[in-house]
Every structure is written in C-alpha cells, then in structure tokens.
Design a protein around this motif. Structure first.
Motif, PDB file in Angstrom:
ATOM      1  N   ARG B 303       0.837  -1.201   0.000  1.00 12.13           N
ATOM      2  CA  ARG B 303       0.000   0.000   0.000  1.00 12.13           C
ATOM      3  C   ARG B 303       0.878   1.260   0.000  1.00 12.13           C
ATOM      4  NH1 ARG B 303      -5.140   1.102   2.114  1.00 12.13           N
ATOM      5  NH2 ARG B 303      -5.308  -1.100   2.607  1.00 12.13           N
ATOM      6  N   GLN B 304       1.874   1.280   0.883  1.00 15.84           N
ATOM      7  CA  GLN B 304       2.725   2.477   0.982  1.00 15.84           C
ATOM      8  C   GLN B 304       3.485   2.721  -0.318  1.00 15.84           C
ATOM      9  OE1 GLN B 304       4.611   0.941   4.582  1.00 15.84           O
ATOM     10  NE2 GLN B 304       4.192   2.900   5.553  1.00 15.84           N
ATOM     11  N   GLY B 305       3.934   1.660  -0.933  1.00 10.57           N
ATOM     12  CA  GLY B 305       4.663   1.802  -2.191  1.00 10.57           C
ATOM     13  C   GLY B 305       3.771   2.314  -3.310  1.00 10.57           C
ATOM     14  N   LEU B 306       2.570   1.734  -3.391  1.00  6.10           N
ATOM     15  CA  LEU B 306       1.629   2.147  -4.448  1.00  6.10           C
ATOM     16  C   LEU B 306       1.155   3.576  -4.235  1.00  6.10           C
ATOM     17  CD1 LEU B 306      -0.306  -1.198  -4.774  1.00  6.10           C
ATOM     18  CD2 LEU B 306       0.830  -0.019  -6.670  1.00  6.10           C
ATOM     19  N   LEU B 307       1.263   4.063  -3.012  1.00  5.47           N
ATOM     20  CA  LEU B 307       0.916   5.464  -2.738  1.00  5.47           C
ATOM     21  C   LEU B 307       2.173   6.317  -2.608  1.00  5.47           C
ATOM     22  CD1 LEU B 307      -1.981   4.867  -0.188  1.00  5.47           C
ATOM     23  CD2 LEU B 307      -2.193   5.695  -2.540  1.00  5.47           C
ATOM     24  N   GLY B 308       3.294   5.772  -3.106  1.00  2.00           N
ATOM     25  CA  GLY B 308       4.563   6.483  -2.963  1.00  2.00           C
ATOM     26  C   GLY B 308       5.427   6.439  -4.209  1.00  2.00           C
ATOM     27  N   GLY B 309       4.803   6.190  -5.367  1.00  2.00           N
ATOM     28  CA  GLY B 309       5.571   6.257  -6.616  1.00  2.00           C
ATOM     29  C   GLY B 309       5.548   5.001  -7.461  1.00  2.00           C
ATOM     30  N   ILE B 310       5.201   3.871  -6.842  1.00  2.00           N
ATOM     31  CA  ILE B 310       5.162   2.603  -7.587  1.00  2.00           C
ATOM     32  C   ILE B 310       3.935   2.578  -8.509  1.00  2.00           C
ATOM     33  CG2 ILE B 310       4.651   0.124  -7.279  1.00  2.00           C
ATOM     34  CD1 ILE B 310       7.558   0.718  -6.596  1.00  2.00           C
ATOM     35  N   ASN B 311       4.114   2.076  -9.748  1.00  2.00           N
ATOM     36  CA  ASN B 311       2.927   1.898 -10.599  1.00  2.00           C
ATOM     37  C   ASN B 311       2.952   0.561 -11.347  1.00  2.00           C
ATOM     38  OD1 ASN B 311       4.955   2.642 -12.377  1.00  2.00           O
ATOM     39  ND2 ASN B 311       3.554   3.701 -13.771  1.00  2.00           N
ATOM     40  N   ALA B 312       3.623  -0.409 -10.750  1.00  2.00           N
ATOM     41  CA  ALA B 312       3.624  -1.754 -11.335  1.00  2.00           C
ATOM     42  C   ALA B 312       4.003  -2.751 -10.244  1.00  2.00           C
ATOM     43  CB  ALA B 312       4.631  -1.834 -12.482  1.00  2.00           C
ATOM     44  N   VAL B 313       3.435  -3.937 -10.332  1.00  3.68           N
ATOM     45  CA  VAL B 313       3.755  -4.969  -9.341  1.00  3.68           C
ATOM     46  C   VAL B 313       3.986  -6.312 -10.034  1.00  3.68           C
ATOM     47  CG1 VAL B 313       2.497  -3.946  -7.385  1.00  3.68           C
ATOM     48  CG2 VAL B 313       1.276  -5.472  -8.960  1.00  3.68           C
ATOM     49  N   ILE B 314       4.763  -7.130  -9.368  1.00  5.65           N
ATOM     50  CA  ILE B 314       4.841  -8.544  -9.738  1.00  5.65           C
ATOM     51  C   ILE B 314       3.855  -9.243  -8.827  1.00  5.65           C
ATOM     52  CG2 ILE B 314       6.277 -10.625  -9.610  1.00  5.65           C
ATOM     53  CD1 ILE B 314       8.672  -8.857 -10.364  1.00  5.65           C
ATOM     54  N   VAL B 315       2.927  -9.959  -9.420  1.00  4.71           N
ATOM     55  CA  VAL B 315       1.957 -10.662  -8.569  1.00  4.71           C
ATOM     56  C   VAL B 315       2.376 -12.109  -8.376  1.00  4.71           C
ATOM     57  CG1 VAL B 315      -0.150  -9.323  -8.912  1.00  4.71           C
ATOM     58  CG2 VAL B 315       0.466 -11.108 -10.564  1.00  4.71           C
ATOM     59  N   GLY B 316       2.008 -12.619  -7.221  1.00  5.41           N
ATOM     60  CA  GLY B 316       2.293 -14.016  -6.916  1.00  5.41           C
ATOM     61  C   GLY B 316       3.750 -14.204  -6.541  1.00  5.41           C
ATOM     62  N   ASN B 317       4.258 -15.377  -6.904  1.00  2.00           N
ATOM     63  CA  ASN B 317       5.602 -15.744  -6.457  1.00  2.00           C
ATOM     64  C   ASN B 317       6.686 -15.154  -7.349  1.00  2.00           C
ATOM     65  OD1 ASN B 317       4.459 -17.262  -4.412  1.00  2.00           O
ATOM     66  ND2 ASN B 317       4.308 -19.095  -5.701  1.00  2.00           N
ATOM     67  N   TYR B 318       7.908 -15.222  -6.831  1.00  3.77           N
ATOM     68  CA  TYR B 318       9.076 -14.796  -7.601  1.00  3.77           C
ATOM     69  C   TYR B 318       9.715 -16.030  -8.237  1.00  3.77           C
ATOM     70  CZ  TYR B 318       7.980 -10.606  -5.042  1.00  3.77           C
ATOM     71  OH  TYR B 318       7.308  -9.531  -4.526  1.00  3.77           O
ATOM     72  N   LEU B 319      11.006 -15.939  -8.541  1.00  6.10           N
ATOM     73  CA  LEU B 319      11.639 -17.038  -9.270  1.00  6.10           C
ATOM     74  C   LEU B 319      11.927 -18.226  -8.362  1.00  6.10           C
ATOM     75  CD1 LEU B 319      14.076 -14.860 -11.363  1.00  6.10           C
ATOM     76  CD2 LEU B 319      11.859 -15.801 -12.057  1.00  6.10           C
ATOM     77  N   THR B 320      12.424 -17.943  -7.168  1.00  3.83           N
ATOM     78  CA  THR B 320      12.738 -19.044  -6.248  1.00  3.83           C
ATOM     79  C   THR B 320      12.098 -18.842  -4.881  1.00  3.83           C
ATOM     80  OG1 THR B 320      14.762 -17.965  -5.457  1.00  3.83           O
ATOM     81  CG2 THR B 320      14.994 -19.451  -7.344  1.00  3.83           C
ATOM     82  N   THR B 321      11.474 -17.700  -4.668  1.00  6.29           N
ATOM     83  CA  THR B 321      10.831 -17.443  -3.372  1.00  6.29           C
ATOM     84  C   THR B 321       9.354 -17.131  -3.580  1.00  6.29           C
ATOM     85  OG1 THR B 321      11.397 -15.106  -3.465  1.00  6.29           O
ATOM     86  CG2 THR B 321      12.962 -16.545  -2.344  1.00  6.29           C
ATOM     87  N   LEU B 322       8.615 -17.108  -2.482  1.00  8.30           N
ATOM     88  CA  LEU B 322       7.173 -16.912  -2.570  1.00  8.30           C
ATOM     89  C   LEU B 322       6.825 -15.454  -2.291  1.00  8.30           C
ATOM     90  CD1 LEU B 322       6.154 -20.122  -0.562  1.00  8.30           C
ATOM     91  CD2 LEU B 322       6.760 -19.911  -2.989  1.00  8.30           C
TER      92      LEU B 322
END
Ligand code: SF4
Lengths: 72, 347
Positions: B303-322
């Motif tokens: 939430r803080q990131g999306l209200l602080g300049g972020i406008n894209a996310v990776i959803v779900g898991n990453y390459l080797t971590t959750l």
C-alpha cells in the motif's frame, strides 16, 4: 552442496528441517521458521536430500529423488 | 565513473533538506524533469519525519506523468539454478553453497503459468533463465515457449535471459518478445563488489542492443546490498540516463549460502525513500515493486509503495521465493481505485 542423508523414520515423520536440512530436533531453527512463510521447502524432511524445486507464480513443487514430489 | 562525494553541507533535520521537496515539486511534478544524482542524494538523506511528504509527492508525480493505472506482471523461471556467474546476492549461482538446485520447466507448464497469470488481469508475463547468456538449447526452448503462449494466452511476453549477442537480440524481437529485462543491479561504481564474472559495461551493451532492436527495455536492480546512499543516487542517475521503459526495484532478501546471505535487511523507511527517490528521478517510467518487498516492508509495504511512486507490481511468487497471494495485491488495487493497465494500453 551435499546434504546430510539419513534414512527416514519408520512412520515417515519429518526428521529434517525443510529449510536448512539439519535435524529438526536440533535447536536453532528460528530463522528457518521465519523464512518458511516466503520460501518453498528446499530439503526433503524425510532424508534431508536437496530437492529440485520449481516455483511458479501461484505455487511450487519440490521433488526428492527418493521420496517423490510434494506441492503447495 | 567515480563515486560522488556529496556537496551537501546540510545534516538531517536542517531546514535546507526539506527544500529538496519544494524543488522536486516544481521541477518534477510541474515540468516532468527528473531529479539529478545530487538531488536524488538529497532525497535519500531526508529524515524519517519528511517521509510522508516525500511519498505523497512521489505519488503525485506518478499520477501526473503515468496516470492511475498499475501494470501487473507474473514471472516464471524457465531454467533455475546452476548459473556460472557470481552475483553475490543470487541463490541461483552455481558457485555458492545455496540450497537451490537446477531445474528446467517444460513448455506446457510455461503456458499454464501464463494462463494463470493472465487470469489475474496481468498484461505481462516474463520468462526468466538463470544463465550468463542463452545457448542454443535455451533459445530453442524460449522460441517454443513464446510461440505456445502467444497461441494460447492474450498476454505480453517478456524475457530475461542474461547477456545477448546481436543475433540473439534479433531473434527474440522476431519471436515477438516485446520487452527484455536485464538489470544493471547496482551503481557502476559498486558493481565490482557485487559481481566479478562480468562487467557492468557488458550489461549496458546488451541493453543498448535491446533498445536498438525495438524491444522495450526493462532495467533495474537491487538496493540494500551494502552500497552507500551516494551509490544509490548514482544508480538512479545511471538508470535515468538509460531511460528504461520499466525499472524493477528489488530490495535485498539475503539468501542463505550466498556472499550477501548475512547482510542486514534494509529498513522499511529506507526502502520507501528509495522508491520515492527513484520515482522523482524517473517520473515517466514504469516503476515496479519486485522482489524483497514482503520481507522489507511487510504487508503494509504494498500500500505504501503504491501510494509512494510505484505503478507496477509482480503478482504471486518470484523465481525461487514466494510472494504475497496475487489476490491480496489485486484486491488492494481495487481498494486504492487503481485500475490494472489493460493489454491494449501496453502494446
Ligand atoms: S547472472 Fe542472473 S542467475 Fe546468474 S548469478 Fe547473476 S543474477 Fe543469478
């Protein structure tokens, strides 16, 4: 890295930490417990072999060459 | 390139320090001109008391120059582990005693992951391989995977396959890969502390080739790897000079068995200051929250990131971590009234 390999308990209960591969009964797994929420298992809980783990966007599968596959 | 020695005489809390917010408001928000390296450093040195104001300004800048849409992406590891490179943060290097073992994904699983990703509303699906650069086997697998995904799923396909030859760049563009990710990882001056098996300049060259071939350039890195604030500012300026279409921002998640495995995690306020500072350095880019946000910022961080300049996310898991459950992020976007960027807007 070669994980320590031990035979599983007769009842198949987890003997090893799936995060670090050390015996589960040993002390010092606090970091492993914290990590587990955001990590798939890496070591087979039955024999401590390093597993082949595939993470996908919505889950994971982990395969031990002796004890087969588990998934999220 | 040498490390900047700051010209600032102000110390945290001095009135001069908050002037940077007034400068940024006029320069970045009003005129759309990103902050310079020295200005980014001033932002990174702002005290915690200024953080809310900083995040609010970064959010205004993002809304003004990018709009309210959020670009949603899923990522998948086509080839995991066993990489010959020595990036000190990476659990997929075959040179460290990391518990990550080599694995390959087959094409049907790749397509299934793309389908599941598209169901969340995501418009981007990035295929990643842990390699120095692709060999023929990998190029063949990528070609088959991209073709199968394009047949079955309405989603943009991106790739991240390490350093490329000119011929490989051409082939990926011909396959219809619309964006290529290749992170510079850190400031040029700090890179030798992070990677010794290849150079920052080699990475830059791949990015140049990607741009030349007409693919979108996705380039970011990891903060919290022991770099100084000056180097964090240097990196922002170097990324801004590249003018990437997308900047994925990762926060170090210290991986067991890697040389950086025992580094302290970055603090939440530092991570948020970095998000905001990078937004102010690159007002128009797609700034993506990538790995490490869960452990660095916790649940509130999204939430803080999306209200602080972020406008894209990776959803779900990453390459080797959750990661966080995809629904948690999608629900949050709804709550914040930030629409997911539609496919036709990204083409
Ligand atoms: S090149 Fe990529 S996969 Fe290989 S060690 Fe570096 S970051 Fe990890």
């Amino acid at each position: 890295m070669t994980a320590p390999v031990q035979e599983p308990a007769a009842d198949g209960a987890a003997q090893f930490c799936d995060q670090c591969g050390a015996p589960a009964a040993e002390p010092g797994h606090e970091r492993c417990a914290a990590r587990r929420t955001l990590e798939p298992p890496r070591f087979c809980p039955q024999c401590a072999r390093r597993m082949v783990v595939q993470v996908d966007p919505f889950g994971w599968t982990a395969r031990c060459s002796r004890h087969g596959e588990t998934h999220s | 390139m040498s490390i900047s020695t700051t010209t600032l005489s102000d110390r945290p809390g001095d009135p001069g320090r908050s002037d940077i917010l007034a400068v940024a408001r006029e320069q970045v928000l009003e005129r759309g001109e990103g902050l310079t390296r020295e200005q980014v450093l001033e932002v990174l040195q702002l005290p915690d008391e200024s953080l809310d104001d900083l995040l609010a300004l970064a959010h205004d800048v993002r809304m003004r120059w990018c709009g309210p849409e959020v670009e949603v992406e899923g990522i998948i590891s086509l080839k995991t582990g066993g990489c010959p490179e020595d990036c000190h943060f990476c659990s997929q290097s075959g040179l460290f005693a990391s518990p990550v073992r080599s694995a390959w994904l087959d094409v049907p699983m790749l397509v299934e992951a793309a389908k599941q990703t598209a169901k969340t509303g995501a418009t981007e699906f990035c295929i990643v391989a842990a390699v120095r650069g692709p060999d023929e086997r990998l190029m063949g697998q990528v070609a088959a995977g991209v073709a199968a995904i394009k047949d079955a799923v309405d989603i943009n396909v991106a790739c991240s396959l390490g350093m490329l030859t000119p011929d490989q760049v051409t082939r990926l563009a011909e396959m219809g890969v619309h964006r290529y990710n290749h992170n510079l990882e850190t400031a040029r001056s700090y890179f030798p502390n992070v990677v010794t098996t290849h150079t920052w300049e080699e990475r830059w060259e791949t990015l140049r080739l990607v741009r030349e071939a007409g693919m979108e350039v996705c380039c970011g890195g990891i903060v919290g790897m022991g770099e100084t604030l000056e180097q964090r500012a240097e990196f922002a300026a170097q990324l801004a000079e590249l003018t990437p279409d997308e900047v994925p921002l990762n926060f170090l998640n210290p991986r067991p068995g890697t040389p950086f495995g025992d580094l302290e995690q970055m603090s939440g306020p530092d991570a948020l200051r970095t998000v905001a500072a990078y937004r102010l350095a690159m007002p128009r880019t797609v700034l993506r929250f990538a790995g490490g946000r869960e452990i660095t910022l916790g649940d509130l961080g999204a939430r803080q990131g999306l209200l602080g300049g972020i406008n894209a996310v990776i959803v779900g898991n990453y390459l080797t971590t959750l990661g966080r459950p995809a629904e948690a992020d999608i629900d949050l976007l709804g709550e914040l009234q930030m629409p997911i960027k539609a496919l036709n807007e990204t083409l």
